[in-house]
Motif scaffolding. Sequence first.
Motif, short mmCIF file in Angstrom:
data_model
loop_
_atom_site.label_atom_id
_atom_site.label_comp_id
_atom_site.label_asym_id
_atom_site.label_seq_id
_atom_site.Cartn_x
_atom_site.Cartn_y
_atom_site.Cartn_z
N GLY B 63 -54.76 -51.71 23.92
CA GLY B 63 -55.84 -52.01 22.98
C GLY B 63 -56.58 -50.77 22.50
N PHE B 64 -56.24 -49.60 23.06
CA PHE B 64 -56.88 -48.36 22.63
C PHE B 64 -56.28 -47.95 21.29
CE2 PHE B 64 -56.67 -43.62 22.66
CZ PHE B 64 -58.03 -43.41 22.44
N ARG B 65 -57.12 -48.01 20.25
CA ARG B 65 -56.60 -47.79 18.90
C ARG B 65 -56.68 -46.34 18.45
NH1 ARG B 65 -59.44 -53.04 16.01
NH2 ARG B 65 -58.31 -54.61 17.21
N GLY B 66 -57.38 -45.52 19.22
CA GLY B 66 -57.47 -44.12 18.86
C GLY B 66 -58.56 -43.84 17.84
N ASP B 67 -59.44 -44.82 17.56
CA ASP B 67 -60.57 -44.58 16.66
C ASP B 67 -61.51 -43.54 17.27
OD1 ASP B 67 -59.49 -46.54 15.10
OD2 ASP B 67 -60.76 -48.13 15.89
N ALA B 68 -61.74 -43.68 18.57
CA ALA B 68 -62.56 -42.70 19.30
C ALA B 68 -61.62 -41.89 20.19
CB ALA B 68 -63.58 -43.43 20.15
N ARG B 69 -62.17 -40.85 20.79
CA ARG B 69 -61.35 -40.06 21.72
C ARG B 69 -61.10 -40.87 23.00
NH1 ARG B 69 -60.93 -34.43 21.30
NH2 ARG B 69 -61.73 -33.64 19.33
N PHE B 70 -60.01 -40.54 23.66
CA PHE B 70 -59.67 -41.23 24.90
C PHE B 70 -60.78 -41.04 25.93
CE2 PHE B 70 -57.87 -41.44 29.15
CZ PHE B 70 -57.25 -42.67 29.11
N THR B 72 -63.97 -40.68 25.44
CA THR B 72 -65.11 -41.56 25.12
C THR B 72 -64.80 -42.98 25.55
OG1 THR B 72 -65.50 -40.19 23.19
CG2 THR B 72 -66.63 -42.30 23.25
N TRP B 73 -63.58 -43.41 25.29
CA TRP B 73 -63.14 -44.76 25.64
C TRP B 73 -63.18 -44.96 27.16
CZ3 TRP B 73 -58.35 -46.51 27.91
CH2 TRP B 73 -58.11 -47.88 27.76
N LEU B 74 -62.66 -43.97 27.89
CA LEU B 74 -62.64 -44.06 29.35
C LEU B 74 -64.07 -44.00 29.92
CD1 LEU B 74 -60.75 -44.21 31.84
CD2 LEU B 74 -60.81 -41.72 31.91
N TYR B 75 -64.90 -43.16 29.31
CA TYR B 75 -66.30 -43.04 29.74
C TYR B 75 -67.00 -44.40 29.61
CZ TYR B 75 -71.30 -42.00 29.24
OH TYR B 75 -72.67 -42.02 29.34
N GLU B 148 -70.29 -29.65 23.71
CA GLU B 148 -69.56 -30.32 22.62
C GLU B 148 -68.78 -31.52 23.17
OE1 GLU B 148 -69.69 -27.04 23.07
OE2 GLU B 148 -70.89 -26.55 21.30
N GLU B 149 -68.14 -31.30 24.32
CA GLU B 149 -67.36 -32.40 24.92
C GLU B 149 -68.29 -33.55 25.34
OE1 GLU B 149 -63.51 -30.29 27.01
OE2 GLU B 149 -65.48 -29.84 27.82
N ILE B 150 -69.42 -33.18 25.93
CA ILE B 150 -70.38 -34.22 26.35
C ILE B 150 -70.88 -34.99 25.13
CG2 ILE B 150 -72.58 -34.68 27.52
CD1 ILE B 150 -72.11 -32.07 29.11
N SER B 151 -71.10 -34.24 24.06
CA SER B 151 -71.56 -34.86 22.81
C SER B 151 -70.57 -35.94 22.34
CB SER B 151 -71.71 -33.76 21.75
OG SER B 151 -71.71 -34.31 20.47
N GLU B 152 -69.28 -35.63 22.42
CA GLU B 152 -68.27 -36.61 22.01
C GLU B 152 -68.19 -37.78 22.98
OE1 GLU B 152 -64.83 -34.18 21.76
OE2 GLU B 152 -65.33 -33.41 19.77
N ILE B 153 -68.28 -37.45 24.26
CA ILE B 153 -68.17 -38.51 25.28
C ILE B 153 -69.35 -39.49 25.19
CG2 ILE B 153 -68.29 -38.94 27.78
CD1 ILE B 153 -66.75 -36.21 28.08
#
Lengths: 179, 188
Positions: B63-70, B72-75, B148-153
């Motif tokens: 169901g992970f469509r890749g709209d967000a980063r993996f 972020t999805w896992l977080y 930057e990574e935290i910002s995305e997550i």
Amino acid sequence: MSNHLNQNCERFEAMIVAWFDADGLSSAQRGELNAHIPTCASCRESFEVTSRMEAALMARRSDVPAVDSFLPAFVSAPIGAVSHPKLLAAFRALMSPAGISIMLMSWTAMLALHFRKQIGEVFVWTSSDRFSALGNDVANLLVTISRGDTHVLTGIYVAVTVVVLGSMGLITLRYVRNS
Amino acid sequence: MPHPEDSELVARALRQDERAFRDLIQRHHAMAYAAVRSVLGDRDEVQDVMQMVYLKAYQGLAGFRGDARFSTWLYQIARREALDVSSKRRVETVDVETVELAAGAHHAADAATHERSEREWIASALGEIDETYRTAIELRYMAEKSYEEISEIMSVPVGTVKTYVHRGKAEMKRILSRPAWRADASKS
């Protein structure tokens, strides 16, 4: 600690926290703080506390356990099933207690239909005629559906048997894997 | 050999490449662990929640469509699972926090308090600050993520992440400046 600080020190207090961030302070601010700390006991103490806190925070990386202990056996299950949500949902429904019950009942009904005459003879104390009549009705229905074509009729029997036996096989496989 | 992108590992995992899924989880394990710890602290449930997080990720990968980063999805999965467990145990949590706050408020520098290690004090201080600040700090230090990574997550601007971390640390420092901790710190 803030009780000991004068207004000037309160400004440095915020700078001390930012000191440990690579881009938290400009070089001018760093120079200013460098010049102030040796002259102020409160700020020296504040710097000491912040330094210890920073070191302890850095050490938290080692608190992260290895990933293996969190990846149980499910990883070895077929991902293919997971990659088709509708198929997975159907499979789960089939594997639920209700699904298993329906499959077992279907299988029993098919067997009863096939051996209706023998069963009727064994259970003579029941209304064997009615039982046999019911079996004949279902058999006639199947004949109607298949339009009397023995190949189609055989196909229906084979399809139902394959589905039931296949499901039983999957159930067995599932419990073997889980165990 | 260059590291494959997350999207490539996801695609391979969906093609039944077990190794790809492991690599994917290995890559983001510290982040997920930090996310769970920021909600649950070091409670016993962390182990169970982590297993549940990875199980949910495994089951939901299709169901992970890749709209967000993996990441972020896992977080989001990790945070949801941790919050779910946390809400079920809220009564116990309130009791523990009340005790800790009361102890801090009275500066109770008793013998038992002095014996606490610096690491425990840090964990205790982390437990007292705002959860959003705590999450940003855990991702920064425990998971060693860049701003930057935290910002995305966390799906917030980089500047906001910096503010979270700075304010969180300032708050922690205020807590750690209590006489009990300073006495303990000077001992060790």
